[in-house]
Design an enzyme around this catalytic site. Structure first.
Site, short mmCIF file in Angstrom:
data_model
loop_
_atom_site.label_atom_id
_atom_site.label_comp_id
_atom_site.label_asym_id
_atom_site.label_seq_id
_atom_site.Cartn_x
_atom_site.Cartn_y
_atom_site.Cartn_z
N ASP A 33 16.29 15.95 42.74
CA ASP A 33 15.99 15.93 41.30
C ASP A 33 14.77 16.81 41.03
O ASP A 33 14.13 17.30 41.95
CB ASP A 33 15.75 14.50 40.81
CG ASP A 33 14.72 13.77 41.66
OD1 ASP A 33 13.81 14.45 42.20
OD2 ASP A 33 14.82 12.55 41.79
N ASP A 38 0.88 11.60 46.11
CA ASP A 38 0.74 10.95 47.41
C ASP A 38 0.44 11.93 48.55
O ASP A 38 -0.63 11.90 49.15
CB ASP A 38 1.95 10.04 47.73
CG ASP A 38 3.30 10.67 47.42
OD1 ASP A 38 3.34 11.89 47.14
OD2 ASP A 38 4.32 9.96 47.48
N ASP A 42 11.14 17.18 38.92
CA ASP A 42 10.09 16.51 38.14
C ASP A 42 9.23 17.57 37.46
O ASP A 42 8.89 18.59 38.07
CB ASP A 42 9.22 15.66 39.07
CG ASP A 42 10.05 14.65 39.84
OD1 ASP A 42 10.59 13.73 39.21
OD2 ASP A 42 10.18 14.80 41.07
P1 ATP Z 1 12.69 12.68 46.29
O1 ATP Z 1 13.25 13.79 47.07
O2 ATP Z 1 12.98 11.35 46.85
O3 ATP Z 1 12.94 12.76 44.80
P2 ATP Z 1 9.98 13.12 45.46
O4 ATP Z 1 8.80 13.60 46.25
O5 ATP Z 1 10.43 13.98 44.34
O6 ATP Z 1 11.12 12.83 46.50
P3 ATP Z 1 9.74 11.07 43.50
O7 ATP Z 1 9.74 9.59 43.68
O8 ATP Z 1 10.82 11.72 42.74
O9 ATP Z 1 9.61 11.68 44.95
O10 ATP Z 1 8.33 11.41 42.83
C1 ATP Z 1 8.01 12.70 42.33
C2 ATP Z 1 6.57 13.04 42.68
O11 ATP Z 1 5.68 12.09 42.08
C3 ATP Z 1 6.24 12.99 44.16
O12 ATP Z 1 6.54 14.18 44.81
C4 ATP Z 1 4.75 12.71 44.14
O13 ATP Z 1 4.03 13.88 43.87
C5 ATP Z 1 4.61 11.77 42.96
N1 ATP Z 1 4.74 10.36 43.35
C6 ATP Z 1 5.86 9.60 43.31
N2 ATP Z 1 5.62 8.35 43.72
C7 ATP Z 1 4.32 8.31 44.04
C8 ATP Z 1 3.45 7.28 44.53
N3 ATP Z 1 3.90 6.06 44.78
N4 ATP Z 1 2.15 7.61 44.70
C9 ATP Z 1 1.70 8.84 44.44
N5 ATP Z 1 2.45 9.84 43.99
C10 ATP Z 1 3.75 9.59 43.79
MG MG Z 2 11.90 13.59 42.92
#
Ligand code: ATP
Ligand code: MG
Length: 425
Positions: free
Chosen positions: A52, A139, A54
């Site tokens: 996805d 994170d 963001d």
């Molecule tokens: P995925 O491939 O699972 O979507 P993702 O890294 O995009 O991985 P998401 O949960 O979609 O994870 O979150 C988007 C972004 O928001 C992360 O890359 C991170 O920068 C931030 N983020 C999400 N959850 C947290 C958290 N619990 N603490 C700190 N930052 C977070």
């Molecule tokens: Mg994501």
């Protein structure tokens, strides 16, 4: 810190979702800043297909919502806006403030939003800030790369590009307090490690062994969602190993952890997770109920025996044990009703599968949960349960025609007669 640290990390920009680009463009047209961030940028740099996209911006959630008719605000602890294009959802988050400065400069009402629990967990994070501050609430360094599509540049404040090259998952800031702020980050570290095949930086693994207990403060619903991602993405077996290695497993599944000490539970769980991974690899359907059935099978059996010892009837004990074990687990991670029904079916069918006699055998094969129960039976044997080759019998039974089936059914046992002795004259 070099604020304008634009690196030459290249990105396959043609792979970026048109919808994400539309959102960014519209925000910029209205005078806001906006970047692509998170897993989308990380995966594009790695040449993986992002799950996805963001977007992060200085527009506040209400302002974003106003700009997009196809949007809605979600989240409480962490307010964001979902912009929907058919089935594609773009998540738009507002830059968060760096915490220390924020705490000094905000008014009382906002301060309430910043409150932390005694263990250091953030209850809310809805204080907005500038672009350069946003990075500190992310994170891991590899998740904190910002892509500016207007200039086709990646902005990297914390060395995320370098860590991507080195294949390292590293928390931004001081690991222990970052885990305390949000203990789910420990699970996220394990997830990204398994998904990307990276290593977790040592400083980011050390505190995990001590901080697992903090997972008790996370809502069961949030943990369930996180577990779905951990177990249903094709690398569940690796995740399981790390949950054990970092001593987090027992905080999520206390009964299962205990049952590992005196039963083949670990083998059964690993077999179920392996099975799920293999099915996902070839696009076969999977259900979390199967994994849950394996996680709590031995605790369920133990509870059933306890009830039977107390004098509860065989059938009642089975129902009650299933209800007790599932209810107890719900205190830690929720199990939605649609899954708990499936778990019970898989368990109860185990007892019916052990009966090879009678007319009901045929009906059993047609049961809607037969296949899952049969697969589960095979896993129990794989884990070392001695079931008298029951799995093989059912494998053959399914392939057999009606006449063969009749022959396969064991003959009803006759009362043994003593061989008559010839009277000796
Ligand atoms: P995925 O491939 O699972 O979507 P993702 O890294 O995009 O991985 P998401 O949960 O979609 O994870 O979150 C988007 C972004 O928001 C992360 O890359 C991170 O920068 C931030 N983020 C999400 N959850 C947290 C958290 N619990 N603490 C700190 N930052 C977070
Ligand atoms: Mg994501």
């Amino acid at each position: 810190m070099n604020i304008d640290k634009r690196t030459e990390v290249s990105i396959a920009s043609e792979q970026i979702s048109i919808n994400a680009l539309k959102v960014i463009r519209r925000l910029i047209e209205h005078g806001y800043e906006a970047y692509l961030v998170g897993g989308g940028v990380r995966d594009l740099i790695l040449g993986r297909t992002p799950k996805d996209f963001d977007v992060t911006t200085n527009a506040h959630p209400e302002e974003v919502h106003e700009l997009f008719r196809n949007s809605r605000m979600v989240g409480k602890r962490f307010k964001i806006v979902h912009v929907r294009f058919g089935r594609d959802i773009i998540e738009v988050a507002t830059f968060r403030a760096a915490r220390d400065e924020a705490e000094e400069n905000i008014d009382i009402e906002d301060k309430e939003q910043l409150n932390q629990t005694e263990s250091g967990m953030l209850l809310a994070d809805n204080v907005y800030g500038a672009f350069e501050e946003d990075v500190f609430r992310r994170d891991f360094t590899i998740n904190a790369l910002y892509y500016d599509p207007e200039e086709d540049k990646v902005v990297d404040f914390v060395g995320g590009g370098e860590d991507l090259k080195k294949q390292i998952i590293r928390l931004i800031g001081e690991p222990e307090s970052r885990y305390r702020e949000d203990p789910v980050r420990m699970l996220r570290a394990i997830r990204f490690k398994a998904m990307l095949g990276f290593e977790i930086d040592e400083a980011s693994t050390e505190p995990m062994h001590e901080l697992g207990y903090l997972l008790q403060d996370i809502s069961p619903a949030r943990l369930f969602e996180e577990l779905l991602k951990l177990f249903m993405s094709g690398y569940a077996a690796k995740v399981f190993d790390d949950l054990l290695r970092y001593e987090l497993f027992g905080w999520l599944f206390p009964d299962s952890r205990r049952s590992m000490d005196n039963s083949p539970a670990e083998k059964l769980i690993r077999a179920a997770l392996d099975n799920t991974d293999k099915r996902i690899a070839v696009d076969l359907p999977v259900t979390p109920a199967f994994i849950y059935a394996s996680l709590f099978w031995y605790p369920f059996i133990e509870e059933k025996k306890r009830l039977e010892k107390e004098g509860v009837s065989y059938v009642e004990a089975s129902n009650e044990a299933a209800a007790n074990i599932i209810a107890k687990q719900q205190l830690f991670t929720s199990i939605p009703r649609r899954f708990s029904g499936q778990i019970r079916d898989i368990w109860h069918l185990q007892f019916r599968l052990s009966n090879r006699h009678g007319k009901k055998v045929n009906a059993l094969v047609r049961h809607k949960r037969f296949r899952a129960a049969y697969d589960f039976l095979l896993l129990r044997e794989l884990a070392g349960e001695k079931l008298n080759n029951l799995g093989e019998w059912w494998t053959n039974y399914q392939d057999a025609n009606e006449t063969e089936r009749q022959k396969m059914k064991p003959k009803p046992r006759r009362a043994r007669r003593r061989p008559r002795r010839e009277k000796q004259i």
